[in-house]
Design a protein around this motif. Structure first.
Motif, PDB file in Angstrom:
ATOM      1  N   LYS A   1       0.783  -1.347  -0.039  1.00  0.00           N
ATOM      2  CA  LYS A   1       0.206  -0.169  -0.127  1.00  0.00           C
ATOM      3  C   LYS A   1       0.903   1.216   0.018  1.00  0.00           C
ATOM      4  CE  LYS A   1      -3.857  -1.953   2.607  1.00  0.00           C
ATOM      5  NZ  LYS A   1      -4.581  -1.689   3.884  1.00  0.00           N
ATOM      6  N   VAL A   2       2.042   1.133   0.195  1.00  0.00           N
ATOM      7  CA  VAL A   2       2.834   2.278   0.492  1.00  0.00           C
ATOM      8  C   VAL A   2       3.131   3.320  -0.897  1.00  0.00           C
ATOM      9  CG1 VAL A   2       5.381   2.864   1.018  1.00  0.00           C
ATOM     10  CG2 VAL A   2       4.186   1.393   2.324  1.00  0.00           C
ATOM     11  N   ASP A   3       3.084   2.460  -1.689  1.00  0.00           N
ATOM     12  CA  ASP A   3       3.122   3.246  -3.439  1.00  0.00           C
ATOM     13  C   ASP A   3       1.951   4.314  -3.503  1.00  0.00           C
ATOM     14  OD1 ASP A   3       5.288   1.361  -3.556  1.00  0.00           O
ATOM     15  OD2 ASP A   3       5.280   2.105  -5.781  1.00  0.00           O
ATOM     16  N   SER A   4       0.577   3.735  -3.146  1.00  0.00           N
ATOM     17  CA  SER A   4      -0.494   4.233  -3.376  1.00  0.00           C
ATOM     18  C   SER A   4      -0.763   5.379  -2.539  1.00  0.00           C
ATOM     19  CB  SER A   4      -1.565   3.226  -3.528  1.00  0.00           C
ATOM     20  OG  SER A   4      -1.960   2.430  -2.265  1.00  0.00           O
ATOM     21  N   ILE A   5      -0.367   5.102  -1.048  1.00  0.00           N
ATOM     22  CA  ILE A   5      -0.761   6.128   0.069  1.00  0.00           C
ATOM     23  C   ILE A   5       0.003   7.086  -0.031  1.00  0.00           C
ATOM     24  CG2 ILE A   5      -0.865   6.155   2.357  1.00  0.00           C
ATOM     25  CD1 ILE A   5      -1.743   3.324   2.860  1.00  0.00           C
ATOM     26  N   TYR A   6       1.395   7.175  -0.152  1.00  0.00           N
ATOM     27  CA  TYR A   6       2.299   8.306   0.175  1.00  0.00           C
ATOM     28  C   TYR A   6       2.896   8.932  -1.088  1.00  0.00           C
ATOM     29  CZ  TYR A   6       2.250   6.201   4.577  1.00  0.00           C
ATOM     30  OH  TYR A   6       1.455   5.794   6.118  1.00  0.00           O
ATOM     31  N   GLY A   7       2.743   8.491  -2.426  1.00  0.00           N
ATOM     32  CA  GLY A   7       3.113   9.170  -3.415  1.00  0.00           C
ATOM     33  C   GLY A   7       4.703   9.012  -3.550  1.00  0.00           C
ATOM     34  N   LYS A   8       5.282  10.145  -4.215  1.00  0.00           N
ATOM     35  CA  LYS A   8       6.883   9.976  -4.505  1.00  0.00           C
ATOM     36  C   LYS A   8       7.580  11.506  -4.088  1.00  0.00           C
ATOM     37  CE  LYS A   8       6.660   6.456  -7.766  1.00  0.00           C
ATOM     38  NZ  LYS A   8       7.238   5.909  -9.316  1.00  0.00           N
TER      39      LYS A   8
ATOM     40  N   CYS B   1      12.114  -5.216  -3.232  1.00  0.00           N
ATOM     41  CA  CYS B   1      11.038  -5.617  -4.049  1.00  0.00           C
ATOM     42  C   CYS B   1      11.349  -5.607  -5.699  1.00  0.00           C
ATOM     43  CB  CYS B   1       9.669  -4.963  -3.823  1.00  0.00           C
ATOM     44  SG  CYS B   1       9.824  -3.061  -3.930  1.00  0.00           S
ATOM     45  N   PRO B   2      11.020  -6.329  -6.360  1.00  0.00           N
ATOM     46  CA  PRO B   2      11.540  -6.513  -8.007  1.00  0.00           C
ATOM     47  C   PRO B   2      10.815  -5.393  -8.719  1.00  0.00           C
ATOM     48  CG  PRO B   2       9.966  -8.151  -7.459  1.00  0.00           C
ATOM     49  CD  PRO B   2      10.155  -7.574  -6.201  1.00  0.00           C
ATOM     50  N   TYR B   3      10.601  -4.218  -8.256  1.00  0.00           N
ATOM     51  CA  TYR B   3      10.017  -3.154  -9.202  1.00  0.00           C
ATOM     52  C   TYR B   3      10.455  -1.749  -8.475  1.00  0.00           C
ATOM     53  CZ  TYR B   3       6.252  -3.402  -5.668  1.00  0.00           C
ATOM     54  OH  TYR B   3       5.618  -3.338  -4.399  1.00  0.00           O
ATOM     55  N   VAL B   4      10.520  -0.784  -9.448  1.00  0.00           N
ATOM     56  CA  VAL B   4      10.931   0.708  -9.037  1.00  0.00           C
ATOM     57  C   VAL B   4       9.560   1.263  -8.612  1.00  0.00           C
ATOM     58  CG1 VAL B   4      11.822   2.733  -9.606  1.00  0.00           C
ATOM     59  CG2 VAL B   4      12.901   0.637 -10.474  1.00  0.00           C
ATOM     60  N   GLY B   5       9.428   1.398  -7.248  1.00  0.00           N
ATOM     61  CA  GLY B   5       8.173   2.168  -6.781  1.00  0.00           C
ATOM     62  C   GLY B   5       9.000   2.877  -5.678  1.00  0.00           C
ATOM     63  N   VAL B   6       8.109   3.274  -4.680  1.00  0.00           N
ATOM     64  CA  VAL B   6       8.405   4.108  -3.282  1.00  0.00           C
ATOM     65  C   VAL B   6       9.329   3.229  -2.459  1.00  0.00           C
ATOM     66  CG1 VAL B   6       7.642   5.077  -1.404  1.00  0.00           C
ATOM     67  CG2 VAL B   6       6.395   5.438  -3.404  1.00  0.00           C
TER      68      VAL B   6
ATOM     69  N   PRO C   1       9.490  14.191  -1.886  1.00  0.00           N
ATOM     70  CA  PRO C   1      10.945  13.991  -0.852  1.00  0.00           C
ATOM     71  C   PRO C   1      10.886  13.472   0.508  1.00  0.00           C
ATOM     72  CG  PRO C   1      10.379  16.258  -1.225  1.00  0.00           C
ATOM     73  CD  PRO C   1       9.256  15.598  -2.088  1.00  0.00           C
ATOM     74  N   THR C   2       9.558  13.744   1.106  1.00  0.00           N
ATOM     75  CA  THR C   2       9.429  13.234   2.488  1.00  0.00           C
ATOM     76  C   THR C   2       9.194  11.782   2.508  1.00  0.00           C
ATOM     77  OG1 THR C   2       8.068  15.194   3.098  1.00  0.00           O
ATOM     78  CG2 THR C   2       8.013  13.453   4.495  1.00  0.00           C
ATOM     79  N   ILE C   3       8.658  11.150   1.766  1.00  0.00           N
ATOM     80  CA  ILE C   3       8.569   9.558   1.886  1.00  0.00           C
ATOM     81  C   ILE C   3       9.819   9.026   1.330  1.00  0.00           C
ATOM     82  CG2 ILE C   3       7.308   9.450  -0.453  1.00  0.00           C
ATOM     83  CD1 ILE C   3       7.091   7.274   2.598  1.00  0.00           C
ATOM     84  N   LEU C   4      10.418   9.708   0.223  1.00  0.00           N
ATOM     85  CA  LEU C   4      11.660   8.950  -0.455  1.00  0.00           C
ATOM     86  C   LEU C   4      12.776   8.980   0.643  1.00  0.00           C
ATOM     87  CD1 LEU C   4      11.475  10.358  -4.197  1.00  0.00           C
ATOM     88  CD2 LEU C   4      10.845   8.153  -3.212  1.00  0.00           C
ATOM     89  N   ASN C   5      13.012   9.979   1.233  1.00  0.00           N
ATOM     90  CA  ASN C   5      14.082  10.034   2.413  1.00  0.00           C
ATOM     91  C   ASN C   5      13.544   9.212   3.711  1.00  0.00           C
ATOM     92  OD1 ASN C   5      16.438  11.757   1.121  1.00  0.00           O
ATOM     93  ND2 ASN C   5      14.576  12.960   0.634  1.00  0.00           N
TER      94      ASN C   5
END
Length: 254
Positions: A91-98, A127-132, A100-104
């Protein structure tokens, strides 16, 4: 102490097995590592055998509830310390977007953990894909180890990984050091050597000299909740992973 992400944009290349056995090799050299299972599939956590099912005791709670990473650690005899995954991480990808806060977030969480508990070798099973989640790992580490099984699709995935890391350089304002390690290497198959040569032609000294052989002990040990050394220290697979650890440590990559 280094932080190392084990990552490829293709599944089934041996990243979880490599994380497990590099950790086991590291603790045998008196460097107890910290392992993070950043894959919602939770394969590394399932090998542990005692990882909690309750989401509040897993890495998802770090993202959802801002729980400190140190509260989530599990001891793992003969391996190190694990911060386990949970399927809710998807769920992290869909909830938090991309942003700078989540990326760091993971980088800052690890910084706080090191301030309180000291530095350790840190290995992140991605995980085997580029996401958050994968970007969290890349933003948090200095180095990426890319397992490449000896088949054409894995070779293509290695090229994709190189492009992904190159694209991120202007954002990170640094180059992420990388190494490529061949897995499931079968010296009897011409394709194995062909993949090695093509990988070396593309990436030169970034390709590890050590290749991980196709080996029954490597394949069997996770099903027994063991690393390959505990399962069969004399096996070719165990010796390959010891050699890989020594090569990476000798070049200050691990």
């Amino acid at each position: 102490m280094p932080r190392l992400a084990i990552f490829n944009q293709k599944g089934g290349v041996g990243k979880t097995t490599t994380t497990l056995n590099l950790a086991a090799a590291s603790i045998r050299h008196n460097r107890p590592p910290l392992l993070l299972d950043l894959d919602p599939q939770g394969h590394l956590s399932s090998i542990h055998g005692g990882a909690p099912n309750q989401v509040e005791h897993t890495l998802y709670s770090f993202y959802q509830d801002n729980r400190p990473l140190g509260d989530l650690e599990l001891p793992w005899p003969e391996i190190g310390t694990l911060i386990p995954s949970h399927q809710q991480l998807i769920k992290v990808d869909s909830i938090y977007g991309k942003g700078p806060t989540i990326l760091n977030k993971l980088r800052l969480g690890l910084n706080h953990l090191e301030e309180s508990k000291g530095e350790r070798v840190t290995l992140i099973d991605c995980c085997p894909y580029v996401g958050v989640l994968a970007l969290n790992a890349i933003f948090a580490v200095e180095r990426v180890l890319i397992p490449v099984s000896t088949d054409f699709l894995s070779l293509q995935a290695a090229f994709h990984m190189a492009r992904t890391l190159d694209i991120l350089e202007p954002v990170l304002k640094r180059r992420v050091a990388r190494r490529y390690v061949l897995t499931r290497f079968d010296r009897r198959r011409r394709m194995s050597e062909d993949i090695r040569q093509r990988l070396c032609a593309a990436f030169g000294d970034e390709v590890c000299r050590t290749a991980i052989s196709e080996n029954v002990a490597v394949a069997e040990s996770p099903s027994l909740n063991q690393d390959v050394f505990t399962h069969s220290f004399a096996s070719n697979g165990a010796q390959d992973y010891l050699a890989l650890h020594d090569e990476l440590r000798g070049s200050d990559f691990l």
